[in-house]
Design a protein around this motif. Structure first.
Motif, PDB file in Angstrom:
ATOM      1  N   UNK A  20       4.577   1.222  11.102  1.00 50.11           N
ATOM      2  CA  UNK A  20       3.847   2.090   9.926  1.00 50.11           C
ATOM      3  C   UNK A  20       2.546   2.625  10.772  1.00 50.11           C
ATOM      4  N   UNK A  21       1.937   2.356  11.861  1.00 55.37           N
ATOM      5  CA  UNK A  21       0.978   2.719  12.662  1.00 55.37           C
ATOM      6  C   UNK A  21       1.378   3.976  13.317  1.00 55.37           C
ATOM      7  N   UNK A  22       2.543   4.045  13.532  1.00 52.34           N
ATOM      8  CA  UNK A  22       3.084   5.371  14.022  1.00 52.34           C
ATOM      9  C   UNK A  22       3.018   6.635  13.070  1.00 52.34           C
ATOM     10  N   UNK A  23       3.634   5.859  11.606  1.00 52.80           N
ATOM     11  CA  UNK A  23       3.608   6.795  10.542  1.00 52.80           C
ATOM     12  C   UNK A  23       2.275   7.181  10.311  1.00 52.80           C
ATOM     13  N   UNK A  24       1.185   6.247  10.606  1.00 54.60           N
ATOM     14  CA  UNK A  24      -0.178   6.648   9.961  1.00 54.60           C
ATOM     15  C   UNK A  24      -1.012   7.475  11.207  1.00 54.60           C
ATOM     16  N   UNK A  25      -0.548   7.435  12.542  1.00 56.53           N
ATOM     17  CA  UNK A  25      -0.863   8.235  13.589  1.00 56.53           C
ATOM     18  C   UNK A  25      -2.158   7.478  14.241  1.00 56.53           C
ATOM     19  N   UNK A  75      -8.458  -4.129   5.889  1.00 57.01           N
ATOM     20  CA  UNK A  75      -9.929  -4.804   6.134  1.00 57.01           C
ATOM     21  C   UNK A  75     -10.086  -5.687   5.159  1.00 57.01           C
ATOM     22  N   UNK A  76     -10.305  -5.181   3.902  1.00 57.66           N
ATOM     23  CA  UNK A  76     -10.671  -5.782   2.605  1.00 57.66           C
ATOM     24  C   UNK A  76      -9.785  -6.917   2.403  1.00 57.66           C
ATOM     25  N   UNK A  77      -8.531  -6.770   2.422  1.00 56.75           N
ATOM     26  CA  UNK A  77      -7.550  -7.650   2.030  1.00 56.75           C
ATOM     27  C   UNK A  77      -7.526  -8.903   3.043  1.00 56.75           C
ATOM     28  N   UNK A  78      -7.778  -8.659   4.346  1.00 57.21           N
ATOM     29  CA  UNK A  78      -7.892  -9.563   5.183  1.00 57.21           C
ATOM     30  C   UNK A  78      -8.976 -10.415   5.343  1.00 57.21           C
ATOM     31  N   UNK A 119       2.528  -4.569   6.546  1.00 58.78           N
ATOM     32  CA  UNK A 119       1.384  -4.060   7.623  1.00 58.78           C
ATOM     33  C   UNK A 119       0.185  -5.065   7.585  1.00 58.78           C
ATOM     34  N   UNK A 120      -0.193  -5.463   6.128  1.00 57.98           N
ATOM     35  CA  UNK A 120      -1.268  -6.488   6.289  1.00 57.98           C
ATOM     36  C   UNK A 120      -0.811  -7.884   6.893  1.00 57.98           C
ATOM     37  N   UNK A 121       0.310  -8.349   6.602  1.00 57.20           N
ATOM     38  CA  UNK A 121       0.820  -9.522   7.323  1.00 57.20           C
ATOM     39  C   UNK A 121       0.627  -9.506   8.786  1.00 57.20           C
ATOM     40  N   UNK A 122       1.384  -8.270   9.263  1.00 60.23           N
ATOM     41  CA  UNK A 122       1.581  -8.089  10.735  1.00 60.23           C
ATOM     42  C   UNK A 122       0.208  -7.966  11.580  1.00 60.23           C
ATOM     43  N   UNK A 182       1.708   5.248   0.204  1.00 59.08           N
ATOM     44  CA  UNK A 182       2.448   4.275   0.886  1.00 59.08           C
ATOM     45  C   UNK A 182       3.494   3.459   0.152  1.00 59.08           C
ATOM     46  N   UNK A 183       4.426   3.005   0.562  1.00 57.96           N
ATOM     47  CA  UNK A 183       5.275   1.894   0.062  1.00 57.96           C
ATOM     48  C   UNK A 183       4.722   0.659  -0.168  1.00 57.96           C
ATOM     49  N   UNK A 184       4.917   0.026  -1.160  1.00 55.67           N
ATOM     50  CA  UNK A 184       4.140  -1.433  -1.448  1.00 55.67           C
ATOM     51  C   UNK A 184       4.589  -2.267  -0.366  1.00 55.67           C
ATOM     52  N   UNK A 185       5.944  -2.681  -0.474  1.00 56.17           N
ATOM     53  CA  UNK A 185       6.464  -3.407   0.810  1.00 56.17           C
ATOM     54  C   UNK A 185       5.918  -3.268   2.128  1.00 56.17           C
ATOM     55  N   UNK A 186       6.063  -1.943   2.580  1.00 59.81           N
ATOM     56  CA  UNK A 186       5.363  -1.461   3.776  1.00 59.81           C
ATOM     57  C   UNK A 186       4.065  -2.072   4.077  1.00 59.81           C
ATOM     58  N   UNK A 187       3.086  -1.604   2.948  1.00 57.23           N
ATOM     59  CA  UNK A 187       1.803  -2.059   2.973  1.00 57.23           C
ATOM     60  C   UNK A 187       1.716  -3.693   3.079  1.00 57.23           C
ATOM     61  N   UNK A 188       2.402  -4.266   2.336  1.00 56.05           N
ATOM     62  CA  UNK A 188       2.209  -5.963   2.461  1.00 56.05           C
ATOM     63  C   UNK A 188       2.680  -6.214   3.763  1.00 56.05           C
TER      64      UNK A 188
END
Length: 322
Positions: free
Chosen positions: A271-276, A185-188, A248-251, A240-246
């Motif tokens: 990753x949403x499934x991973x986060x539940x 939310x903050x990054x976007x 996630x923010x993009x998508x 989290x993995x950095x590339x996964x997080x980036x």
């Protein structure tokens, strides 16, 4: 009546907090005054530089941040253990980076100084205990950030008075789901506000800094690292993995306004499934996180534990379903 800050910050429940500071003036913290045409964009660097400097002084890590036109967002991690792991002289030297310490503390850190008497040592120990507590205190961190910016802005505007609202807003992030949603939310924020077309052009944000370092195969030292998948990493970090997080923010950013300025692309992320977290709820969280929650954010179990521990009976926060 607003709740006292000491009752909002509960390190036994979580070390992660989302803090928001808002400007009280029409002239804005940054941006451009459309009435006068005067630009205040240079102030974004003031805030970002001060924020990242303070992360090297305090034992408080910066997880995410965004400097907007009339407010700032920061996601902080309080490392209390690190504060108590520092030696007395390390504590004093850190404090001296932002304030002139007491005369006894100055003698303590001087290379050539006379030994302290027993009474002086007792006084110094009490002072060091205060410094140590302040170095992991979110209120002191935000005070050292906001007061410096307010003084510089007042000087530039040739005026006096309040620059920020009386208190910054803080939200406890009780679990990984709440922390991740809040960071995204903050990054976007610049994308959502349509002042940036992409993450790479989102100036003065943590995501831009992370992307620029990721391109060189590194993580920024001034930000709390992602340690997901790293079994050898012993220091605190984001799970989290950095590339996964980036990714996630993009998508997530693409769904804010498809086919409009500010959108990135249309896709889903595993990753949403991973986060539940369900996709529909994720969209709500990452678009309206600040207004969705009150003083705490988390899953049903996390919220219930927080309410029981803090004895909160009112302002029941909305919960994340998993």
């Amino acid at each position: 009546m607003p709740m006292a800050r000491k009752h909002q910050i509960s390190l036994s429940d979580t070390a992660y907090y989302h803090c928001v500071s808002r400007c009280v003036r029409r002239a804005f913290l940054c941006g451009e005054d459309k009435l006068t045409g005067q630009s205040y964009e240079h102030r974004r660097s003031w805030v970002e530089d001060r924020l990242l400097f303070l992360s090297t002084v305090f034992t408080i890590n910066v997880c995410a941040y965004a400097v907007m036109s009339n407010h700032t967002h920061v996601v902080l991690h309080v490392n209390r253990e690190k504060a108590f792991g520092l030696t007395d002289i390390e504590i004093v030297k850190r404090w001296q980076k932002i304030h002139k310490s007491t005369l006894l503390a100055q003698r303590f850190t001087a290379k050539q100084s006379t030994p302290l008497t027993q009474a002086e040592q007792i006084t110094l120990n009490a002072t060091i205990a205060i410094y140590r507590q302040r170095l992991y205190d979110i209120s002191w961190f935000m005070r050292e950030l906001n007061e410096v910016i307010a003084r510089k802005a007042n000087t530039e505007d040739c005026c006096t008075g309040h620059f920020w609202e009386g208190r910054f807003k803080s939200q406890a992030l009780l679990d990984e789901q709440a922390l991740t949603a809040c960071m995204v939310y903050v990054d976007l924020n610049p994308i959502r506000a349509k002042i940036a077309d992409s993450l790479e052009t989102s100036e003065h944000t943590s995501i831009k800094r992370r992307i620029s370092h990721a391109e060189r195969g590194r993580q920024p030292k001034v930000l709390m690292p992602f340690v997901g998948g790293s079994q050898q990493h012993q220091s605190p970090g984001l799970a989290l993995n950095l590339l996964e997080y980036i990714q996630l923010v993009e998508l997530t950013g693409q769904s804010l306004a498809p086919n409009e300025r500010g959108s990135i692309a249309a896709d889903t992320t595993p990753i949403l499934t991973k986060l539940g977290i369900e996709k529909e709820q994720w969209q709500i969280l990452t678009q309206c996180f600040e207004s969705t929650f009150s003083v705490a954010a988390g899953t049903v179990d996390s919220i219930n534990r927080y309410r029981a521990h803090t004895k909160r009976k009112r302002e029941i926060p909305i919960q994340i379903s998993v």
